[in-house]
Design a protein around this motif. Structure first.
Motif, short mmCIF file in Angstrom:
data_model
loop_
_atom_site.label_atom_id
_atom_site.label_comp_id
_atom_site.label_asym_id
_atom_site.label_seq_id
_atom_site.Cartn_x
_atom_site.Cartn_y
_atom_site.Cartn_z
N GLY A 149 1.03 -1.37 0.02
CA GLY A 149 0.09 0.15 -0.10
C GLY A 149 0.88 1.11 0.03
O GLY A 149 0.23 2.27 -0.32
N GLN A 150 2.38 1.15 0.40
CA GLN A 150 2.97 2.40 0.44
C GLN A 150 4.22 2.18 -0.67
O GLN A 150 5.11 3.19 -0.62
N SER A 151 3.88 1.18 -1.47
CA SER A 151 5.10 1.04 -2.29
C SER A 151 5.52 2.19 -3.38
O SER A 151 4.39 2.83 -3.62
N ASN A 152 6.64 2.23 -3.63
CA ASN A 152 7.39 3.27 -4.69
C ASN A 152 7.44 4.62 -4.08
O ASN A 152 7.54 5.57 -4.93
N LEU A 307 17.52 -1.29 7.74
CA LEU A 307 18.45 -0.14 7.61
C LEU A 307 19.85 -0.82 7.20
O LEU A 307 20.57 -0.18 6.41
N CYS A 308 20.17 -1.92 7.69
CA CYS A 308 21.62 -2.69 7.05
C CYS A 308 21.28 -2.76 5.68
O CYS A 308 22.32 -2.72 4.73
N LEU A 309 20.07 -3.08 5.03
CA LEU A 309 19.70 -3.61 3.65
C LEU A 309 20.16 -2.33 3.01
O LEU A 309 20.72 -2.11 1.90
N LEU A 310 19.62 -0.77 3.52
CA LEU A 310 19.75 0.16 2.81
C LEU A 310 21.46 0.55 2.81
O LEU A 310 21.67 0.88 1.74
N HIS A 311 21.99 0.23 3.72
CA HIS A 311 23.45 0.55 3.88
C HIS A 311 24.18 -0.19 3.10
O HIS A 311 25.52 0.10 2.63
N MET A 448 11.79 -9.49 1.48
CA MET A 448 13.01 -9.09 0.64
C MET A 448 12.27 -9.97 -0.74
O MET A 448 12.79 -9.51 -1.78
N ARG A 449 11.51 -11.02 -0.69
CA ARG A 449 10.99 -11.33 -1.93
C ARG A 449 10.08 -10.61 -2.96
O ARG A 449 9.84 -10.96 -3.79
N ASN A 450 9.50 -9.66 -1.96
CA ASN A 450 8.59 -8.87 -2.56
C ASN A 450 8.93 -7.63 -3.02
O ASN A 450 8.37 -6.78 -3.78
N PHE A 451 9.89 -7.03 -2.26
CA PHE A 451 10.42 -5.74 -2.47
C PHE A 451 11.82 -5.70 -2.62
O PHE A 451 12.72 -6.38 -2.00
N GLU A 452 12.20 -4.47 -3.25
CA GLU A 452 13.57 -3.95 -3.11
C GLU A 452 13.65 -3.14 -2.28
O GLU A 452 12.61 -1.78 -2.60
N PHE A 453 14.57 -2.53 -1.24
CA PHE A 453 14.31 -1.33 -0.30
C PHE A 453 15.29 -0.46 -0.62
O PHE A 453 16.67 -0.90 -0.82
N LEU A 454 15.08 0.84 -1.08
CA LEU A 454 16.02 1.57 -1.40
C LEU A 454 15.94 2.86 -0.39
O LEU A 454 14.87 2.94 0.14
N PRO A 455 16.86 3.73 -0.38
CA PRO A 455 16.81 4.93 0.58
C PRO A 455 15.79 6.09 0.08
O PRO A 455 15.64 5.96 -1.25
N ASP A 456 15.23 6.99 0.85
CA ASP A 456 14.53 7.93 0.50
C ASP A 456 15.17 8.82 -0.81
O ASP A 456 16.28 9.40 -0.13
N PRO A 457 14.81 9.12 -1.83
CA PRO A 457 15.56 9.83 -2.89
C PRO A 457 15.57 11.22 -2.52
O PRO A 457 16.44 11.95 -3.18
N THR A 458 14.44 11.67 -1.46
CA THR A 458 14.41 13.21 -1.56
C THR A 458 15.49 13.43 -0.42
O THR A 458 15.66 14.73 -0.06
N VAL A 482 12.00 3.34 0.56
CA VAL A 482 11.13 3.11 -0.64
C VAL A 482 11.04 1.70 -0.90
O VAL A 482 12.34 1.04 -0.70
N ALA A 483 9.97 0.87 -0.70
CA ALA A 483 9.87 -0.37 -1.06
C ALA A 483 9.46 -0.64 -2.45
O ALA A 483 8.13 -0.37 -2.85
N LYS A 484 10.24 -0.91 -3.52
CA LYS A 484 9.96 -0.95 -4.80
C LYS A 484 9.45 -2.27 -5.19
O LYS A 484 10.21 -3.29 -4.85
#
Ligand code: HEM
Length: 485
Positions: A149-152, A307-311, A448-458, A482-484
């Motif tokens: 519901g929050q993705s992208n 957080l470890c995934l983002l870093h 993990m199998r549903n989303f790629e986790f990315l840092p906040d682009p802003t 961001v959960a892509k």
């Protein structure tokens, strides 16, 4: 002469202040009245670790007017909590006078009974490991749906993850879950988390001047109110639940508790031996201990993992590849853990690198005891520095680095380290460690199998992974990701 007398008096006061029991472990006494409290800083576990270099791994520190012992290395922690478990498993009385439940009960017959009741549900026996796992699995689709519901777009995942953990525990405790939108439960999370924003030594020091300062400088009344509201909410829910109980099908911990308590012989034995003061009080405090000890800890560990995934995007890719290759479209089960060595190593390293409960819960000696040839009198508060073990360079090469690979053998298999002890060890170790480990594994793998986790682009900076909230728990500060999909 008056100056001389003044100096003698000061010296006498200082000597009196510095006095410790004979052969007590060495350590700092700090200032009269306050002891070492003013020197502890925001991360007492790190301060204790620094002092360990001067005083050794079994250290006596003056906390306000009492002498505590701090255990700072793996071998003494193991010796005390495992080999001398009967002597080191009490709990000191602090803000919790008269509290029942489990986490703050002193060691003894009543505690042992409550613990075995908890183990019926929270270990592999009784209501069973499979049902524990089933509860964890049942919550996973709701977690994924809420994140979808929050993705992208950038969002703070804290409430969603806390909801998922709370609901998983609620399934184990009540056999029932709640919608993420249920306002009663978002209120409970806030009530739960305020319990943890006080540092452990400060939380426990309820005496003399330090106690007065604490009353002045902390919002204790609002904290107390929060606790009462939390317990009112749990009581209200419990009463609704009790009305629908059937002895044929036990839905969870509450039903198991009530049925053991109400069953003929057991019940009279228990009442005669005052195992239950008051059954409802005991049960409500027990449930609240389970939610308090279980929700913020596990949700915090999941957020550290994210957080470890983002870093470390390279490690994120490696882990996702492993998960997708091994699982394909299959459901996530605990049996598959053995086939996911990198994922297991990643989670193990998160638990070491970001120790959620750095000093655990305090212990108390139930008898006079010798440890490392020092004398520790009965009734001494003992602090277990789990953070100190996880950051000991003799046990972990460059402990400040996040490196899941350190838990892999050359053939790529996962090797659990005996020195990673986030749940503590011995008779008082975390009651919920199995369900917590299942949630960490299952919820993380599903995410993990549903989303790629990315840092906040802003945000030009990655969220802070070094600092966290300082309190009884070490939790990540709020951050967006961001959960892509
Ligand atoms: C990552 C998650 C968790 C961590 C790191 C953690 C860690 C700990 C630690 C360090 C202790 C103190 C042990 C000691 O006194 O030596 C503890 C106690 C406890 N934990 Fe957990 N815990 C977690 C999750 C849970 C969950 C999910 C539950 C829910 C059932 C739970 C229930 C308890 C209880 C009831 C105690 C008190 C045990 C007693 O006094 O006998 N914990 N936990």
């Amino acid at each position: 002469i008056s100056a001389f007398l003044f100096l003698v008096a000061m010296y006498a006061i200082y000597r009196y202040w510095s006095m410790k029991p004979r052969n007590f472990p060495p350590g700092p006494t700090g200032l009269p009245v306050f002891g070492v409290l003013p020197y502890l800083g925001m991360r007492p576990e790190q301060t204790f670790n620094k002092w360990k270099k001067t005083y050794g791994p079994v250290m006596g520190v003056r906390m306000s007017k009492k002498d505590w012992v701090v255990l700072g290395d793996h071998s003494n922690i193991k010796l005390a909590l495992l080999c001398e478990g009967g002597s080191f498993s009490g709990r000191p009385t602090f803000n919790n006078k008269g509290r029942k439940g489990i986490a703050f009960l002193d060691f003894g017959r009543k505690y042992n009974f409550q613990r075995s009741l908890g183990l019926l549900v929270f270990s592999g026996n009784g209501l069973g490991k499979n049902s524990l796992e089933q509860h964890v699995r049942n919550e996973a689709p709701h977690l994924i749906e809420a994140v979808r519901g929050q993705s992208n777009k950038p969002f703070d995942i804290e409430n969603i993850v806390t909801n998922a953990v709370f609901n998983t525990l609620s399934l184990v405790v009540y056999g029932q879950r709640f919608e993420y939108s249920d306002q009663r439960f978002t209120k409970i999370f806030h009530q739960l988390s305020t319990r943890f924003h006080e540092s452990l030594p400060f939380a426990l020091t309820n005496e003399t001047f330090a106690g007065i300062l604490k009353t002045v400088f902390t919002r204790r009344n609002s904290k107390k109110r929060n606790m009462e509201n939390l317990e009112d909410n749990l009581l209200h829910h419990f009463l609704e639940h009790k009305n629908t109980m059937s002895r044929q099908t036990l839905r969870g911990f509450v039903d198991a508790f009530l049925s053991v308590q109400d069953s003929g012989i057991d019940s009279s034995y228990l009442v005669a031996n005052s195992v239950f003061h008051s059954k409802v009080d005991q049960l409500i405090h027990y449930i609240s201990d389970l939610f308090i000890c279980g929700t913020i800890t596990t949700a915090g560990a999941l957020r550290w993992a994210l957080l470890c995934l983002l870093h470390h995007p390279d490690k994120q890719d490696k882990m996702r590849r492993e998960i997708i290759e091994v699982l394909g479209d299959k459901d996530v089960t605990m049996l598959q853990k053995a086939d996911l060595p990198y994922t297991s190593a990643f989670i193990h390293e998160v638990c070491r690198y970001r120790t959620i409960f750095p000093l655990g819960l305090p212990h108390k000696t139930s008898y006079d005891v010798l440890l490392d040839s020092y004398f520790i009198p009965q009734g001494t508060t003992v602090c277990i520095n789990l953070w100190g073990v996880h950051n000991d360079p003799c046990l972990f090469d460059e402990p400040g680095e996040f490196r899941p690979e350190r838990h892999l053998y050359e053939d790529g298999k996962f090797g659990r380290s005996d020195y990673v002890i986030p749940f503590s060890v011995g008779p008082r170790h975390c009651l919920g460690h199995q369900v917590a480990s299942m949630m960490l594994f299952s919820h993380l793998v599903n995410l993990m199998r549903n989303f790629e986790f990315l840092p906040d682009p802003t945000d030009p900076n990655l969220p802070d992974i070094t600092n966290g909230s300082s309190g009884i728990l070490f939790l990540p500060r709020n951050f967006k990701l961001v959960a892509k999909a």
